[in-house]
Design an enzyme around this catalytic site. Structure first.
Site, PDB file in Angstrom:
ATOM      1  N   ASP A 196      31.075  56.675  35.573  1.00  0.00           N
ATOM      2  CA  ASP A 196      31.703  56.950  34.279  1.00  0.00           C
ATOM      3  C   ASP A 196      32.808  55.919  34.043  1.00  0.00           C
ATOM      4  O   ASP A 196      33.003  55.000  34.848  1.00  0.00           O
ATOM      5  CB  ASP A 196      32.259  58.373  34.220  1.00  0.00           C
ATOM      6  N   HIS A 269      30.024  55.294  28.381  1.00  0.00           N
ATOM      7  CA  HIS A 269      30.707  55.714  29.605  1.00  0.00           C
ATOM      8  C   HIS A 269      30.506  54.674  30.711  1.00  0.00           C
ATOM      9  O   HIS A 269      30.208  55.015  31.853  1.00  0.00           O
ATOM     10  CB  HIS A 269      30.218  57.100  30.049  1.00  0.00           C
ATOM     11  N   GLU A 333      27.629  60.160  24.024  1.00  0.00           N
ATOM     12  CA  GLU A 333      28.925  59.655  23.585  1.00  0.00           C
ATOM     13  C   GLU A 333      29.018  58.130  23.685  1.00  0.00           C
ATOM     14  O   GLU A 333      29.899  57.588  24.335  1.00  0.00           O
ATOM     15  CB  GLU A 333      30.043  60.317  24.397  1.00  0.00           C
TER      16      GLU A 333
END
Length: 765
Positions: A196, A269, A333
């Site tokens: 991440d 990410h 995302e």
């Protein structure tokens, strides 16, 4: 009037002891509840003379059980090969007679003469697990087990639990402990989130800087990332797993019939990877650093041949390590700003005749899927992979509600349900924010987890077949310690297990609550830091009456309940609850009962607070105007508490029909005071609560009802007040703490009615 932070506590209707539970509970105390339980007469006495007979002594389920019994000092059972002969005082572990059982199913039979656990592979292991749950919490040289016949199998083939080790890292031994918990409750898939923005946690031999650079951040945010005035600890943070450690954990999980699915995030990410190798970004001349705070970042992988080559190399090593069918590639995302600004990306969109950047993400995911498929594996992605077109063979993990899963199932794609709004995000609060540890927000008490049905009713019978199962996720932005991981997971993991395993018709929250105390005792004995429930019968509430009756039971076998009636918080030095009692309340007075549970090893519950008042309801005030809308005053300043708004300079005023604070946001630091009158239709108790990203205070007739002034989002605290029918003064104070347009919602629950949101139109001036 009463200031009160409100939390709805469960009301437990049945008293409970370890022995009584098995005699009254239809599921014999087992979690998750079996498909079929038929109680017998009598009991089997397990002693050192009891022989274990197994088809294969090398079977890992058999070895697990033998090891379990050896750990009990009073038992040293002889073990032999099962030759099919009948006999007494035997525990038989066999696959004989299991041809009709469902996959992962088992049959457990206990008679006074013998115990038989029948199942193939995983089924045998799960049957042994259920047998172990029949053991009493305490025992000596003999163990008495109730006679029963159980036939059992899971509702879903995928029963998952996730752990994010990127925001905060957890070592191999703790990961094993986490896996042990999963196995105890028949969960079979561990989703290991390994990369991440805040850290790359898996060794990749070809790219050592991924862990050397990407595995370390310079410091970590303190407190909520939504708070104004961010502060950092200044302490370097690092950690990663070597490939040998990964193999060790994979074997450990496999020995407990758990599959590990690794997650390598892409295309978003990705900041930790880009910090190590800037050429993977759309602007390789920039200097990047591993993220030190939480949230979503614009720096994502550039869909270049260099990036695809890098990711293929990474996934090759990952696939060589993990035998799982699935590889999770994230896909969630992913902001498109870097792609919009990139000449390369814009040319690629035109070259590939894509519609937009969402199409570019779909191209990215589909290209990586082809590579993973070529390696004989399949991908899982978060539901954003639906945007721009779903990869042909992808499985969708639906987290932004159920909509993504529904859409994927309608396209004949496999789905794993994990919607954050349905209690399956274990980083969400389990109670009121003001008394729970810092959390990302949300509200997910274990009954919410338990009551979730992963199969949406809107799907047809054929479409429902694509729902593979259910998973809960634990993101660790605000979970830095092993103890807090356990606190956030337990007991919600048990509720998840029953949702994933038990037939829908067998689910019963009252029966589940009946079984919990024995399991809490097991957790207590084994040193887990679980969230201790409040005393059974203790209710956080404000009520009217002249006699307060107190009838409580401990939620953990062997725990003690301490209480106060003087307004002070209870502890081990206050009154010990020993039997039911009643307190008379003189007219015009109130009594406040506070309780706390302390377990045998010292774990404590949150404090419960019951207030009973024997006084008149708050009278209505005289007010005749009928103009809808609340008056408002907007004030300027930087605030930390609502009282500071009263003397602040007024920069705007008027009447509004909405509490939407976005319409008032003219300064970065500001507050708003709403005022008016609210009409109450009936005498009784009214509950007010709020959901806000910033500070808010509500007063009725100038009495404080609720106060949410901490620096955290998604507040759900509330307060109760006893009101007479008529008009009452309403004052709402709001102040911005995050420099963003945060939401403000106010709710009211009237007697006998569901909670509803208050609009400023329901306030009069």
């Amino acid at each position: 009037m009463l200031k009160k932070h409100f939390c709805i506590a469960l009301i437990y209707l049945l008293s409970f002891g370890a022995v009584k539970a098995q005699s009254t509970d239809a599921n014999m105390g087992i979690i998750p509840a079996p498909v079929s339980v038929t109680k017998g007469v009598g009991e089997f006495v397990l002693s050192q003379e009891t022989v274990i007979a197994a088809d294969s002594l090398d079977n890992k389920a058999v070895q697990f059980f033998i090891s379990y019994l050896k750990d009990k000092e009073a038992l040293r059972n002889p073990v032999k090969a099962n030759n099919g002969n009948q006999g007494n005082n035997l525990i038989v572990l066999t696959s004989v007679g299991t041809d009709g059982l469902a996959p992962e199913g088992y049959r457990l039979t206990v008679t006074p003469q013998r115990i038989t656990v029948a199942g193939k592979g995983t089924g045998l292991f799960y049957g042994i697990r259920s047998l172990m749950q029949l053991f009493p919490p305490e025992h000596g040289a003999t163990i008495k087990l109730p006679c029963v016949e159980i036939e059992d199998y899971p509702r879903f083939g995928y029963r998952g639990l996730h752990l994010d080790v990127c925001r905060h890292f957890f070592g191999v031994e703790f990961v094993k402990k986490y896996i042990d918990l999963m196995a105890s409750y028949k969960l079979n898939t561990f989703h290991w989130h390994l990369t991440d923005d805040q850290g790359w946690r898996i060794e990749i031999k070809k790219y050592p800087k991924l862990t050397q650079v990407g595995g370390m951040r310079a410091q970590t945010l303190l407190g909520s990332y939504r708070a104004k005035g961010a502060q950092y600890d200044g302490i370097p943070y690092s950690g990663f797993y070597t490939q040998d450690e990964i193999r060790e954990v994979i074997k450990y999980a496999a020995d407990r019939y758990i599959t590990i699915i690794p997650e390598i995030e892409m295309p978003g990410h990705a900041l930790a990877a880009i910090a190590a190798y800037p050429e993977l970004s759309c602007d390789p001349e920039r200097t990047y650093k591993v993220a030190e705070t939480w949230g979503v970042f614009d720096d994502v992988f550039c869909p270049s041949e260099k990036t695809f080559s890098f990711l293929q190399d990474v996934l090759t090593e990952v696939i060589d390590l993990f035998p799982s069918k699935y590889i999770h590639i994230g896909g969630d995302e992913c902001p498109k700003e870097a792609w919009k600004k990139s000449a390369f990306c814009q040319q690629l969109i035109k070259k590939l005749k894509l519609k937009d950047e969402h199409g570019l993400q779909s191209y990215f995911i589909q290209r990586m899927e082809k590579f993973v498929n070529a390696k004989g594996r399949s991908i899982i992605g978060w539901d954003e992979i639906l945007e721009g077109g779903l990869a042909p063979n992808a499985t969708v993990m639906s987290w932004r509600g159920e909509e993504g899963g529904i859409a994927a199932a309608k396209q004949n794609h496999n789905v794993i349900m994990t919607p954050s709004s349905n209690g399956l995000y274990f980083d969400h609060l389990q109670g009121p924010r003001n008394i729970e540890p810092l959390s990302i927000g949300g509200f997910a008490p274990y009954p919410k987890v338990y009551n979730y049905n992963p199969v949406p009713a809107v799907l047809s019978a054929d479409q429902q077949k694509y729902i593979l199962g259910v998973q809960a996720n634990l993101w660790t932005e605000y979970i830095a310690t092993e103890d807090k991981v356990e606190y956030m997971v337990l007991p919600r993991m048990m509720a998840l297990a029953e949702t994933a395993w038990s037939p829908l018709a067998k689910k019963d929250i009252k029966d589940f609550d009946l079984r919990l105390p024995k399991h809490f005792a097991w957790l207590d004995e084994h040193g887990y830091n679980y969230r201790v429930s409040k005393a059974i019968g203790a209710v956080d509430t404000l009520t009217i009456g002249s006699k307060l009756t107190v009838d409580l039971k401990p939620p953990v076998v062997g725990a003690k309940i301490y209480y106060t009636l003087d307004g002070y918080k209870p502890n081990e030095n206050t009154l010990l609850y020993e039997h039911p009692f009643a307190v008379d309340i003189p007219e015009g007075e109130s009594r406040e009962l506070q309780t706390i549970v302390i377990t045998p090893t010292g774990h404590q519950s949150l404090t419960s607070r019951t207030v009973m008042t024997n006084r008149p309801l708050m009278p209505a005030v005289t007010f005749e105007a009928n103009t809808p809308g609340a008056k408002y005053k907007m004030v300027s300043g930087s605030f930390t508490e609502a009282a500071q708004l009263d003397d602040a300079p007024v920069i705007d005023s008027g009447v509004t029909k909405t509490f939407n604070t976005g319409s008032f946001r003219k300064n970065k630091a500001y507050g708003v005071i709403f005022s008016g009158y609210i009409r109450i239709d009936n005498d009784g108790k009214y509950l007010f609560s709020s959901r806000a990203g910033d500070g808010s205070v509500l007063m009725i007739d100038d009495q404080l009802i609720l106060e949410n002034s901490a620096k955290n989002a998604d507040v759900r605290d509330g307060g109760e007040v006893l009101l007479k029918k008529g008009t009452h003064k309403f004052t709402l104070k709001y102040f911005n703490t995050t420099n963003r347009a945060a939401a403000l919602h106010i709710y009211m629950q009237a007697p006998g009615k569901p909670k509803g949101e208050l609009s400023a139109e329901t306030i009069y001036n």
